[in-house]
Motif scaffolding. Structure first.
Motif: not given
Length: 382
Positions: A104-106, A131-134, A139-142, A307-312
């Motif tokens: 979704l974030a991408d 929601r937490a992961c998103l 955030l990682l995408r600015g 782990l993808r972005g959030a847990y990574g």
């Protein structure tokens, strides 16, 4: 349409190729009918969800329909994605939620993704995990998630701070520059691979001929586990091996003595296969170290998806903190300060310990007082 969907669901185990089904869903989506893809996924899940063992068609079709909806921008597509996730296996586990959040974030604009945080119908309400992961994927995408309309109320509320991801700051640290993030499409995705020598700093460190202090190993099981957090998926889910160790020094270690000190340590990853063939050691920044750790954790190794972005991000912070020598329960501010104050080094895959395929990491951190040295080496192969 309901009869057509039930017919497809009933015939699914007999299909040898799913392309006709997915192309049908893609055509309807293009015409403005995303509900067909969501309804089909939900119908297939209701028929096979608890009895899907051995039915590759079930898992494959569910993933293809999910990717079709998540990678196509638009509020209507997002609403149907949330329905699909809420009513199928696609949103049940932590790893599934992390995957959906990354997709979704991408593809979707932050103003549309506010729907994930503000509610929706009872059949399309996002979980707190999603929601937490998103929030961290954005955030990682600015994206400033604490100020973005529609997200700010949720991200600023205290109720989710007990979530594991609540330990991370909702702003990027100074070392989190340019994280390597995937780019998705309905049919696949692409990633960059920032492994190997992190040569964003000065040239290779030259070994001093002067004596160097004798190091004492201080590695504990807990420290090794924390240092390895970012690469544990390489060894647990793929073919990787990891070396994580810490050493105390009786006197401050100057930069020119680091190569000789590493030579003297009982490190399997730094041992040379023959005289004159030793791994080069480079000065690098905390940013370069974090970038490798984050990529290793979020992207995974040769045989897993990471782990993808959030847990990574969480795993990369855990490794960076442990390498920097901060206490286990240190605040994010303390971790950032410690990581930026350390001297960082990178060594390449110059020994037989490394598989020398693609996934190779060698990092060294020396604390500002020069009295503690930590090493993380990891390698994986297909």
């Amino acid at each position: 349409m309901a009869d057509e969907i039930e017919t497809i669901a009933a015939n699914l185990p007999r299909l040898k190729d799913l392309s006709t089904v997915t192309e049908n869903a893609a055509r309807r989506l293009k015409r403005g009918n995303p509900a067909f893809a969501a309804d089909l996924a939900i119908a297939v899940h209701r028929r096979y969800g608890s009895k899907a063992d051995g039915k590759w068609q079930y898992r494959s079709l569910l993933d293809q329909l999910l990717r079709l909806l998540t990678t196509t921008p638009g509020r209507a597509n997002l609403e149907q994605t949330l329905r699909l996730v809420a009513l199928t296996d696609a949103g049940k586990s932590k790893r599934d939620s992390a995957y959906v959040a990354s997709l979704l974030a991408d593809a979707h604009a932050p103003r549309d993704l506010a729907l994930v945080f503000t509610g929706g119908s009872s059949q399309a309400r996002a979980s707190e995990e999603l929601r937490a992961c998103l929030a961290h994927e954005l955030l990682l995408r600015g994206v400033n998630v604490t100020a973005e309309p529609g997200m700010a109320r949720w991200t600023n509320s205290p109720h989710w701070r007990y979530h594991p991801l609540g330990r991370l700051p909702l702003s990027l640290a100074a070392f989190e520059e340019c994280p390597d993030l995937p780019s998705y499409s309905a049919s696949g995705g692409s990633w960059s691979v920032p492994y190997g020598d992190a040569t964003d700093g000065p040239q290779a460190v030259r070994k001093s001929a002067s004596p160097h202090p004798t190091a004492t190993e201080t590695t504990t099981e807990s420290a090794a586990k924390s240092i390895s957090a970012a690469v544990s998926n390489w060894s647990m889910e793929s073919n990787g091996q990891v070396e994580a160790r810490t050493f105390a020094l009786p006197e401050p270690l100057p930069p020119e003595a680091v190569p000789a000190t590493l030579d003297s340590l009982p490190l399997d990853s730094f041992k040379a296969p023959s005289a004159g063939n030793r791994p080069a050691l480079y000065r690098c920044s905390a940013t370069a170290a974090w970038r490798q750790l984050f990529a290793a954790a979020s992207q995974g190794g040769a045989y897993n998806e990471g782990l993808r972005g959030a847990y990574g991000r969480l795993a990369a912070w855990q490794s960076l903190a442990a390498l920097s020598g901060v206490p286990e329960h240190a605040s994010s501010e303390e971790i950032e300060q410690a990581a930026l104050a350390c001297d960082w080094y990178s060594f390449g895959a110059g020994t037989k310990w490394f598989y020398n395929v693609m996934w190779d990491i060698g990092l060294v951190a020396v604390t500002p007082d020069g009295r503690r040295l930590a090493v993380l080496a990891a390698t994986d192969t297909d």
